[in-house]
Design a protein around this motif. Structure first.
Motif, short mmCIF file in Angstrom:
data_model
loop_
_atom_site.label_atom_id
_atom_site.label_comp_id
_atom_site.label_asym_id
_atom_site.label_seq_id
_atom_site.Cartn_x
_atom_site.Cartn_y
_atom_site.Cartn_z
N PRO A 199 0.85 -1.28 0.11
CA PRO A 199 0.01 -0.04 -0.04
C PRO A 199 0.86 1.22 -0.06
O PRO A 199 1.88 1.43 0.64
N PHE A 200 0.23 2.30 -0.79
CA PHE A 200 1.14 3.70 -0.91
C PHE A 200 0.17 4.31 -0.59
O PHE A 200 0.49 5.80 -1.03
N GLY A 201 -1.03 4.34 -0.09
CA GLY A 201 -1.89 5.40 0.38
C GLY A 201 -3.15 5.36 -0.65
O GLY A 201 -3.43 4.35 -1.23
N PHE A 202 -3.80 6.47 -0.45
CA PHE A 202 -5.17 6.64 -1.38
C PHE A 202 -5.67 8.11 -1.40
O PHE A 202 -4.73 8.90 -0.93
N ASP A 203 -6.54 8.49 -2.25
CA ASP A 203 -6.66 9.80 -2.58
C ASP A 203 -7.98 10.36 -2.21
O ASP A 203 -8.58 11.78 -2.25
N ALA A 204 -9.15 9.45 -1.75
CA ALA A 204 -10.50 9.96 -1.80
C ALA A 204 -10.89 9.93 -0.17
O ALA A 204 -10.78 8.90 0.58
N SER A 205 -11.31 11.25 0.23
CA SER A 205 -11.56 11.16 1.81
C SER A 205 -12.64 10.50 2.04
O SER A 205 -12.94 10.11 3.63
N THR A 206 -13.51 9.91 1.22
CA THR A 206 -14.76 9.12 1.43
C THR A 206 -14.65 7.56 1.54
O THR A 206 -15.35 6.76 1.50
N ARG A 207 -13.28 7.16 1.13
CA ARG A 207 -12.68 6.05 0.98
C ARG A 207 -12.82 5.08 2.34
O ARG A 207 -12.32 5.57 3.40
N SER A 208 -13.19 3.99 2.55
CA SER A 208 -13.09 2.95 3.56
C SER A 208 -12.59 1.81 2.93
O SER A 208 -13.23 1.03 1.88
N ARG A 209 -11.64 0.98 3.84
CA ARG A 209 -11.22 -0.17 3.37
C ARG A 209 -12.36 -1.46 3.23
O ARG A 209 -12.27 -2.21 2.34
N ALA A 210 -13.38 -1.38 4.26
CA ALA A 210 -14.49 -2.38 4.57
C ALA A 210 -15.25 -2.31 2.91
O ALA A 210 -15.58 -3.35 2.43
N GLN A 211 -15.61 -1.24 2.34
CA GLN A 211 -16.39 -0.85 1.43
C GLN A 211 -15.60 -1.13 0.16
O GLN A 211 -16.25 -1.31 -0.84
N CYS A 212 -14.10 -0.69 0.11
CA CYS A 212 -13.67 -0.39 -1.11
C CYS A 212 -12.53 -1.36 -1.60
O CYS A 212 -12.49 -1.60 -2.79
N ASP A 213 -12.01 -1.85 -0.47
CA ASP A 213 -10.84 -2.90 -0.99
C ASP A 213 -11.23 -3.86 -1.71
O ASP A 213 -12.18 -4.67 -1.54
N ASN A 214 -10.57 -4.07 -3.08
CA ASN A 214 -10.80 -5.35 -3.84
C ASN A 214 -12.09 -5.18 -4.57
O ASN A 214 -12.44 -6.11 -5.21
N THR A 215 -12.78 -4.02 -4.57
CA THR A 215 -13.98 -3.93 -5.19
C THR A 215 -13.80 -3.76 -6.84
O THR A 215 -13.00 -3.28 -7.24
N THR A 216 -14.81 -4.34 -7.49
CA THR A 216 -14.64 -3.92 -9.00
C THR A 216 -16.04 -3.42 -9.22
O THR A 216 -16.30 -3.59 -10.52
N ASN A 217 -16.61 -2.82 -8.48
CA ASN A 217 -18.15 -2.16 -8.97
C ASN A 217 -17.75 -0.84 -9.44
O ASN A 217 -17.46 0.04 -8.41
N PRO A 218 -17.79 -0.36 -10.45
CA PRO A 218 -17.72 1.00 -11.07
C PRO A 218 -18.64 1.83 -10.22
O PRO A 218 -18.12 3.13 -10.23
#
Length: 335
Positions: free
Chosen positions: A78-97
């Motif tokens: 991991p090198f970080g992320f850029d969306a303040s609304t991002r959560s690991r539970a909801q986003c990690d590994n998602t392929t939902n556009p």
């Protein structure tokens, strides 16, 4: 005498071959190879960059993460992320556009090496910036001249001035609606410039047809911008008597994506070429062009990617690093 003469010539010829092999082994002995740098439960390494010390590649994933390659024993971390609304539970590994606006989607990446800052063109949350020690990128801009960004895509930094050039693919369609944008022939895209000194964003070009990649010339006198829908590359002059003007330097029988300048001042363009026939397919290629649009080299990646789209080809130390919006690896082609 004739025998001795022929023997001397043969010895001289063999010595010449030995010297050539010694000093230019890559021209004779190099056999192209291809390796895959696998992402950890992620897809979509569309764009790539390297840090000041050559570390990386660093890439953005479909699920909104930034990842950095740490070598064959460790792989990507991991090198970080850029969306303040991002959560690991909801986003990690998602392929939902449809989670893109929440998770973010980092696309164009480039460092300002003098300040060790990574600029990010995120398709959903706008222009961001982060240091190597930050986990989350900070907001830089979300609009230009009163019009919100809709779909940021490509990005490059002029290392001499620190100015950031980036593209907004469309003023109507988001990334998750890119198919509709292409089918409609959308031409509402923009080329933009961010000046960190004044904190101002300026629109350089409007009415572009699917602008994707952007690359600054080595002397900072121009930028190249690719129009994926328009199937061409434009050259926008920043300096000199032609400053503020644009010309088309090359057109393709396919869709160009990101553009990356190499150390010699040429540019690699990822071009997905349309192959005609009863069942039309796309052929992923990397095409090396000059600043005036002359095609110098074409590398066909069909053997490695079949008809899968690629998005970036970047040359470093005799290797081509290849990005793609859909696969789970960064390709490395040694030639």
């Amino acid at each position: 005498m004739n025998f001795i003469f022929r023997l001397k010539n043969s010895i001289a010829f063999m010595l010449s071959i030995c010297i050539f092999l010694l000093y230019f082994p890559s021209l004779v002995l190099s056999i192209p190879t291809f390796t895959m740098l696998l992402l950890p439960n992620a897809t979509g390494p569309e764009a790539l960059t390297f840090d000041l010390f050559g570390g990386g590649p660093i890439t953005g994933a479909f699920d909104g993460r930034l990842l950095k390659y740490q070598g064959p024993n460790t792989g990507f971390t991991p090198f970080g992320f850029d969306a303040s609304t991002r959560s690991r539970a909801q986003c990690d590994n998602t392929t939902n556009p449809d989670l893109g606006p929440i998770c973010g989607r980092p696309l164009g990446l480039a460092f300002n090496y003098a300040r060790n800052l990574l600029y990010i063109a995120d398709a959903y949350v706008g222009l961001r910036v982060k240091s190597s020690s930050d986990t989350q990128g900070a907001e830089v801009a979300t609009s230009a001249e009163g019009l919100p960004f809709r779909f940021l895509n490509g990005l490059d930094v002029d290392q001499q001035t620190g100015i950031v050039y980036f593209t907004d693919y469309s003023s109507v369609y988001q990334l998750r609606n890119i198919t509709q944008a292409m089918q409609s022939g959308d031409s509402t895209g923009r080329l933009l410039r961010y000046n960190p000194g004044t904190n101002q964003v300026t629109v350089l070009l409007r009415n572009l047809s699917g602008p994707t990649g952007v690359a600054v010339g080595g002397d900072g006198s121009f930028v190249l911008v690719s129009e994926s829908i328009g199937q061409r590359i434009l050259k926008y002059y920043l300096q000199g008597s032609r400053a503020g003007t644009t010309e088309v330097i090359v057109t393709f029988q396919g869709n160009p994506d990101n553009i990356k300048r190499n150390l010699l001042g040429d540019f690699w363009v990822a071009v997905n070429v349309q192959r005609q026939g009863p069942a039309p397919t796309m052929v992923p290629t990397g095409q090396r062009i000059t600043a005036s649009g002359t095609v110098l080299q074409i590398v066909n990646f069909a053997a490695q990617y079949n008809s899968t789209l690629i998005s970036e080809v970047q040359e470093r130390l005799g290797r081509l690093f290849i990005g793609s919006p859909t696969v789970n690896f960064v390709g490395v082609y040694t030639f």
